[in-house]
Design an enzyme around this catalytic site. Structure first.
Site, mmCIF file in Angstrom:
data_model
loop_
_atom_site.group_PDB
_atom_site.id
_atom_site.type_symbol
_atom_site.label_atom_id
_atom_site.label_comp_id
_atom_site.label_asym_id
_atom_site.label_seq_id
_atom_site.Cartn_x
_atom_site.Cartn_y
_atom_site.Cartn_z
ATOM 1 N N GLU A 13 0.809 -1.228 0.000
ATOM 2 C CA GLU A 13 0.000 0.000 0.000
ATOM 3 C C GLU A 13 0.843 1.280 0.000
ATOM 4 O O GLU A 13 0.527 2.245 0.711
ATOM 5 C CB GLU A 13 -0.951 0.000 1.198
ATOM 6 C CG GLU A 13 -2.072 -1.007 1.063
ATOM 7 C CD GLU A 13 -3.138 -0.890 2.151
ATOM 8 O OE1 GLU A 13 -3.011 -0.019 3.046
ATOM 9 O OE2 GLU A 13 -4.090 -1.683 2.126
ATOM 10 N N GLU A 21 -5.794 -8.305 -0.115
ATOM 11 C CA GLU A 21 -6.495 -7.868 1.097
ATOM 12 C C GLU A 21 -7.937 -7.582 0.715
ATOM 13 O O GLU A 21 -8.201 -6.710 -0.119
ATOM 14 C CB GLU A 21 -5.868 -6.615 1.722
ATOM 15 C CG GLU A 21 -4.552 -6.852 2.429
ATOM 16 C CD GLU A 21 -4.074 -5.629 3.205
ATOM 17 O OE1 GLU A 21 -4.933 -4.892 3.747
ATOM 18 O OE2 GLU A 21 -2.854 -5.413 3.261
#
Length: 501
Positions: A174, A293
């Site tokens: 991320e 995720e």
């Protein structure tokens, strides 16, 4: 009054093989996922390594095939060296991602020992936030090189004589997000990821590498981030990642039940971006996606990491899931299967305690949350080829996703057994749906289970761990190559069909 829907199941209409890596999970050093989750020395059910065997049993029942580790946001400020070697010599450190005190008693070698017992493939994340190419090379050498070098001999000295042979690696986590330690622009990250990938492929050819994609679909750089990153990395990586969490906390139940529409949008958008990059680069390669995720997460209840007090494995985002959450999770699994031609890896986040299908109490029991059940049954019965299934049904108008079909469905066909498994969700909160299914001749239903409840807010707890469980469905009829069943409101259903011979 009931809705009505129709769909056809035909083994000739194939999308792609069922990829076992679609049934992945995620273990991050966050909250109680590791400590008092999967690892609790001294627990009545702990084995000699400190692993909770009651949790291991549930992990096997869940059907997890792959586990991503050690993060997540945690990895972007993590020194993997702190988690190896004699435990009494490991430092206590600060995890800046979740403002936690980390004693490093569980690290790479413990995770690999746990993964072997759980029977799962490891997916390892590298720190490209506060570290870089050199540290990534050292970790892969430590993990994968047989011996005779500084890092591989260090591993052997730590008791892991044979290499771990980890094949799947995430190039950071991320890094598009301003919350991430070492947050970068797409160009900065793309260059670093490319140089890391080149070096890793020289060290250990044949690794499968995942470049960081967008952390959600609402971030301003969604799509543009992938375009820039892939211009640098397209020929060097095997996957681009996607992350998404769906929050029921704003009270818009119809939009929440249609969350899979956003997942589908993300998959198709990033697949199109990757294909556009391939065309620009004149590449014949077709990049896969890693949805590493995903889950339901009551983010609106989480005050943010900046408000947390420093603590050791605190109780952090331990959401308690209800029936509606489980139905949404079932629809997200359906969507991953429907896109099995592009999604090659998927990880539900996380495995224990932290927004998880498995809950535990320190020194106490472990139990299945509602979301455990659609995952376990899908992982168990989705075999062979994913079939193209297009329900003909009415729609529900939602504020966030527009008009969405009432029925969300997919199916798989196992050529070895001839069995077809149908997975289907009714998104209507108030009305049942009568579903007509056109079948190949000679198939009859052999199992019909549904996850439904008169109370859509029903949930499982340590005191009542089986309040919401799959139960045999009723009212299924089958004759002359057609089946009919009624889907309860807000429900997830599995029907298995096999030869009547």
């Amino acid at each position: 009054m009931s809705n009505r829907a129709r769909l056809a199941l035909d083994p000739a209409f194939r999308i792609a093989p069922v990829e076992p890596r679609l049934f992945g999970s995620f273990v991050e050093h966050m909250g109680r996922c590791v400590y008092t989750g999967i690892f609790e020395p001294g627990h009545p059910h702990a084995d000699a390594d400190g692993f909770r065997t009651d949790v291991l049993d549930l992990v096997r029942e869940l059907g997890v095939t792959l586990v991503r580790y050690p993060g997540g946001n945690f990895v972007s400020n993590y020194r993997w060296e702190d988690g190896v070697g004699p435990r009494d010599q490991r430092p206590t450190t600060l995890d800046l991602a979740w403002r936690s005190i980390e004693d490093n008693s569980f690290g790479l070698n413990e995770f690999m020992a746990w993964a072997a017992k759980a029977g799962v493939e490891p997916m390892m994340a590298l720190n490209l936030g506060t570290r870089g190419v050199a540290e990534a090379l050292q970790l892969v050498e430590y993990a994968n090189h047989p011996g005779g070098t500084r890092m591989s001999e260090l591993r052997r000295a730590h008791g892991a004589d044979k290499p771990h042979d980890i094949r799947l690696w995430c190039l950071g986590n991320e890094l598009d997000g301003p919350w991430q330690m070492g947050h970068k622009t797409a160009r900065e990250y793309g260059r670093l990821a490319a140089e890391t990938a080149r070096a890793l492929n020289r060290l250990d050819p044949g690794l499968a590498l995942v470049a960081c994609g967008s952390s959600n679909s609402s971030i301003p750089t969604f799509g543009a981030w992938e375009a820039e990153v892939l211009e640098e990395t397209y020929e060097l990586v095997d996957y681009i990642s996607l992350h998404a969490y769906y929050d029921p906390g704003d009270g818009d139940a119809d939009s929440f039940l249609a969350s899979a529409a956003d997942m589908e949008h993300m998959i198709r958008s990033i697949a199109a971006t990757a294909d556009h990059t391939a065309a620009k680069l004149r590449s014949r390669k077709r990049l896969k996606l890693s949805f590493d995720e995903w889950n339901v997460w009551y983010q609106s209840r989480f005050p943010g990491e900046s408000g947390l007090e420093w603590a050791r494995h605190p109780r952090l985002i331990e959401d308690s899931y209800d029936l509606t959450d489980a139905v949404v999770v079932g629809s997200l699994l359906i969507t991953l299967l429907r896109n099995a031609d592009r999604v090659g890896v998927a990880c539900q986040a996380q495995l224990a305690n932290v927004i998880a299908p498995i809950m535990t109490e320190p020194g106490g029991p472990a139990w299945r949350q509602t979301i455990f059940h659609p995952f376990a049954l899908t992982a168990r019965h989705a075999r062979g080829q994913v079939l193209r299934v297009e329900p003909d049904c009415s729609t529900v108008r939602t504020a966030k996703h527009g008009e969405v079909p009432v029925v969300c469905a997919t199916a798989t066909h196992d050529p070895a057994s001839g069995e077809i498994a149908l997975f289907v969700v009714n998104r209507d909160r108030h009305r049942p749906c009568v579903l007509e299914v056109a079948l190949p001749r000679g198939l009859v239903p052999v199992e019909h289970v549904e996850l439904a409840d008169a109370d859509p807010c029903a949930r499982n707890t340590s005191a009542e761990p089986e309040r919401v469980v799959p139960r045999p469905g009723s009212g299924l009829s089958c004759q002359d190559g057609a089946a009919a069943l009624t889907l309860p409101p807000t429900s997830w259903t599995l029907v298995r069909f096999a030869s009547e011979e």
